[in-house]
Motif scaffolding. Sequence first.
Motif, PDB file in Angstrom:
ATOM      1  N   ILE A 144    -136.655 104.543  12.036  1.00  0.00           N
ATOM      2  CA  ILE A 144    -137.942 103.853  12.175  1.00  0.00           C
ATOM      3  C   ILE A 144    -137.778 102.415  11.695  1.00  0.00           C
ATOM      4  CG2 ILE A 144    -140.378 103.848  11.538  1.00  0.00           C
ATOM      5  CD1 ILE A 144    -139.586 106.268  13.188  1.00  0.00           C
ATOM      6  N   SER A 145    -138.206 101.475  12.496  1.00  0.00           N
ATOM      7  CA  SER A 145    -138.163 100.060  12.111  1.00  0.00           C
ATOM      8  C   SER A 145    -139.443  99.385  12.573  1.00  0.00           C
ATOM      9  CB  SER A 145    -136.941  99.362  12.719  1.00  0.00           C
ATOM     10  OG  SER A 145    -136.977  99.434  14.138  1.00  0.00           O
ATOM     11  N   LEU A 146    -139.964  98.469  11.749  1.00  0.00           N
ATOM     12  CA  LEU A 146    -141.181  97.737  12.073  1.00  0.00           C
ATOM     13  C   LEU A 146    -140.850  96.517  12.915  1.00  0.00           C
ATOM     14  CD1 LEU A 146    -143.103  97.847   8.671  1.00  0.00           C
ATOM     15  CD2 LEU A 146    -143.490  99.260  10.688  1.00  0.00           C
ATOM     16  N   ARG A 147    -141.833  96.098  13.689  1.00  0.00           N
ATOM     17  CA  ARG A 147    -141.657  94.900  14.510  1.00  0.00           C
ATOM     18  C   ARG A 147    -141.677  93.659  13.625  1.00  0.00           C
ATOM     19  NH1 ARG A 147    -145.845  96.015  19.581  1.00  0.00           N
ATOM     20  NH2 ARG A 147    -144.859  97.940  20.325  1.00  0.00           N
ATOM     21  N   HIS A 148    -140.736  92.780  13.861  1.00  0.00           N
ATOM     22  CA  HIS A 148    -140.680  91.505  13.146  1.00  0.00           C
ATOM     23  C   HIS A 148    -140.435  90.413  14.183  1.00  0.00           C
ATOM     24  CE1 HIS A 148    -140.734  93.388   9.218  1.00  0.00           C
ATOM     25  NE2 HIS A 148    -139.792  94.222   9.630  1.00  0.00           N
ATOM     26  N   ASN A 149    -141.499  89.918  14.769  1.00  0.00           N
ATOM     27  CA  ASN A 149    -141.413  88.882  15.806  1.00  0.00           C
ATOM     28  C   ASN A 149    -142.209  87.675  15.344  1.00  0.00           C
ATOM     29  OD1 ASN A 149    -141.282  87.313  18.069  1.00  0.00           O
ATOM     30  ND2 ASN A 149    -141.827  88.949  19.515  1.00  0.00           N
ATOM     31  N   ALA A 150    -141.521  86.609  15.000  1.00  0.00           N
ATOM     32  CA  ALA A 150    -142.201  85.425  14.468  1.00  0.00           C
ATOM     33  C   ALA A 150    -143.085  84.752  15.502  1.00  0.00           C
ATOM     34  CB  ALA A 150    -141.164  84.426  13.959  1.00  0.00           C
ATOM     35  N   HIS A 151    -142.820  84.976  16.801  1.00  0.00           N
ATOM     36  CA  HIS A 151    -143.597  84.306  17.841  1.00  0.00           C
ATOM     37  C   HIS A 151    -144.832  85.098  18.242  1.00  0.00           C
ATOM     38  CE1 HIS A 151    -140.357  81.395  18.327  1.00  0.00           C
ATOM     39  NE2 HIS A 151    -139.499  82.414  18.366  1.00  0.00           N
ATOM     40  N   ASP A 152    -144.897  86.351  17.831  1.00  0.00           N
ATOM     41  CA  ASP A 152    -146.043  87.190  18.209  1.00  0.00           C
ATOM     42  C   ASP A 152    -146.974  87.302  17.010  1.00  0.00           C
ATOM     43  OD1 ASP A 152    -147.818  88.882  19.327  1.00  0.00           O
ATOM     44  OD2 ASP A 152    -146.386  90.471  19.819  1.00  0.00           O
ATOM     45  N   LEU A 153    -147.940  86.390  16.924  1.00  0.00           N
ATOM     46  CA  LEU A 153    -148.831  86.357  15.762  1.00  0.00           C
ATOM     47  C   LEU A 153    -149.807  87.518  15.760  1.00  0.00           C
ATOM     48  CD1 LEU A 153    -149.592  82.537  15.643  1.00  0.00           C
ATOM     49  CD2 LEU A 153    -147.853  83.810  14.380  1.00  0.00           C
ATOM     50  N   ARG A 154    -150.034  88.126  16.915  1.00  0.00           N
ATOM     51  CA  ARG A 154    -151.009  89.217  16.977  1.00  0.00           C
ATOM     52  C   ARG A 154    -150.532  90.456  16.231  1.00  0.00           C
ATOM     53  NH1 ARG A 154    -152.793  89.126  23.373  1.00  0.00           N
ATOM     54  NH2 ARG A 154    -153.621  86.994  23.413  1.00  0.00           N
ATOM     55  N   THR A 155    -149.240  90.669  16.182  1.00  0.00           N
ATOM     56  CA  THR A 155    -148.721  91.878  15.535  1.00  0.00           C
ATOM     57  C   THR A 155    -148.351  91.653  14.079  1.00  0.00           C
ATOM     58  OG1 THR A 155    -146.462  91.364  16.216  1.00  0.00           O
ATOM     59  CG2 THR A 155    -147.790  92.691  17.725  1.00  0.00           C
TER      60      THR A 155
END
Length: 706
Positions: free
Chosen positions: A637-648
Amino acid sequence: MFAEDLRNLNIESVITATAPDERVNAFNSLVSTVAEQHAPSKTTCVPQRAGCDWYCMDIRSAKQERRRCENQWRKTGLVVHRDEYVRKKAEVNKLVQEARVHHLKDQIQQCQGDSKKLFGVMFAALGRNKSRILPPGKSDLQLAMDFRHFFDEKIRNVRITIDSADTGDETFDHPTSAAAASFSAWIPVSEAELKRIIMESPTKHCSLDPIPTSLLKQLVDTLLPSILEIINDSLTSGMVQSAFKVAQVVPMIKKPSLDPSALANYRPVSNLPFVSKVLERVINQQLSAYLTENALHEPMQSAYRKHHSTETALVRVQHDILTAMSGKQACLLVLLDLSSAFDTVDHDILLCTLRDFGISGVALRWFASYLQDRTQFVAVGEARSPPHLIQYGVPQGSVLGPVLFALYTSSLGKLLASHGVKYHFYADDSSLYVTFEPTQLTDATDVVHRCLAAVQRHMHRLKLKMNQSKTEVLLLTTKHMRPLIPDAVTVTVGDCDVSISEAVRYIGVVFDRHMSMEDHVTALCKTTLCHLSAITRMRKSLSQESCQQLVHALVTSRLDYANALLSGLPMKLIKKLQRVQNVAARVVTYTRRAAHITPVLKTLHWLPLQFRITFKICLLVHKCIHGCAPSYLTELISLRHNAHDLRTTGTFLADVPRATTNLSQRTFGVAGPQQWNALPASIRREPNLVTFKRKLKTYLFTLAFN
């Protein structure tokens, strides 16, 4: 008076005793003396007759009045006297029914957390025989001597077989190093901590205890100083008192259906003094903390470790197998079985293993004292065999026995990994599995053969014996791949050729050759419906609260066990289990078969089966995210870490791996993130486990009954 006399005991004789054995003997002697004064031992002959604990004087008086009215009616024949008799008869029946209900309710409430006692209450209410099964035709003393001889000869023969086997010249290094970490002394336990351990321990006792454990817990404040002195004296001196190294062995038949005259159908169950198990819990608490802090545990060993369980082990094994099958690969699963695994452990090898884990000084000396000079006797009824010295093994009924066995066999993991084989352990239940292309079956079986040969040699060096006749092999493939693989496949285990099974049972779950879980669902329905049938027969003597408690203990717990493995199954299988829950709800509430069951489930606040599966999977994902799950699940299990997706950002959304088949959709690595992401953000962000479970159940309850 008993408590007052205990308070007036000469506790100083326990505390001021110089030798550790003298302290224990003084404690047992003083407590036994007071107990004998207030409740002297007596032998009486009690005739065997059906128990009737619910019978009371009110029922007796009502029955006398009923008999008087019956005699009057028989004498006069008047209708008025007959009506009076019928009214008295109904009154007696009502009193009997109420008395039985209240009695059973009290008994069931006393069984909180004790499944064995709960089964005993249910069987007694059904009139089933609870007597212990023993070989017929011999006295208790003769049986005790026969069992002692049989158990001793069994272990001796296993050791002779192991010692006579050729282990080869292969060498093997232990995965840990003494330089990595060290542990040389135990920390004395505080009075508050010791009291907590005593009160949280199971309330079990045997003939080796001076007083029943339930009574000891009631008088814990009085006896605590003496027990504290005994425990801390053992910790600081590195010596285990002789009285704590005596075990009472009770032979128990393995299955009621087996032949009771064959001694091989019995297993030795060891009972130890309560205070000795308290000492072991203190040791285990510090040992587990040391192993966890220094990452010395075998990663794929799930027994007796915090946040680990049989269910987490099953989830990981199923994930690996389904991932291979979804990638158009087959899997060869081997379940190893050991003969008397705990009883053949070599003490010298175990101490060397503990030394490899960095244990030294007083701590290692304590383990040496714990293993050496242990004795046991076999008890059958009131008869006892003479005590004899135990040369091998770790005590099975102890707290430390399984933990030491897990450390003893931890080197097996590195051996399996060196052969490219995946594996998982739960105590002495070992599973290893190899994934391969369907056209490479020969290569896969060769790998398994070489691995099993190395495992057998390694087991011999550890003085353990593989039980070849009970080792099971399962070939897992999809239905489309099955024609590509030959039907006649055997795996050589030692001198034995083991054929491929249609299904195997692994720590409580049935795996079939297509991983469809159909056999598991069928077996689960059969077991739960059998228990529901028994509950139905005694339902009229149960209150709704008591009936619901029985259903949760005997039925719901089985439906919930390892239900994370049922995610993504066809609805026809889920509906089979749902029908079991529906029957349980009808039994609890006296609901007719024709009535709609959904309002009943809502009233009972029972989540339907499909939502219970979702609850379990989301709970495991929450534990993985917050570090309360085994590492072998957390890595899936890993969490999303997307600096460009501010919604998440800050929503705790999990990465969902790409899944192209139904099998991959069922894996925990895919089903977990999918069902987790479907939860509202307010629930996903909840860090507290208790609050998360409450919010999650409320949310799923709304979905189920909206």
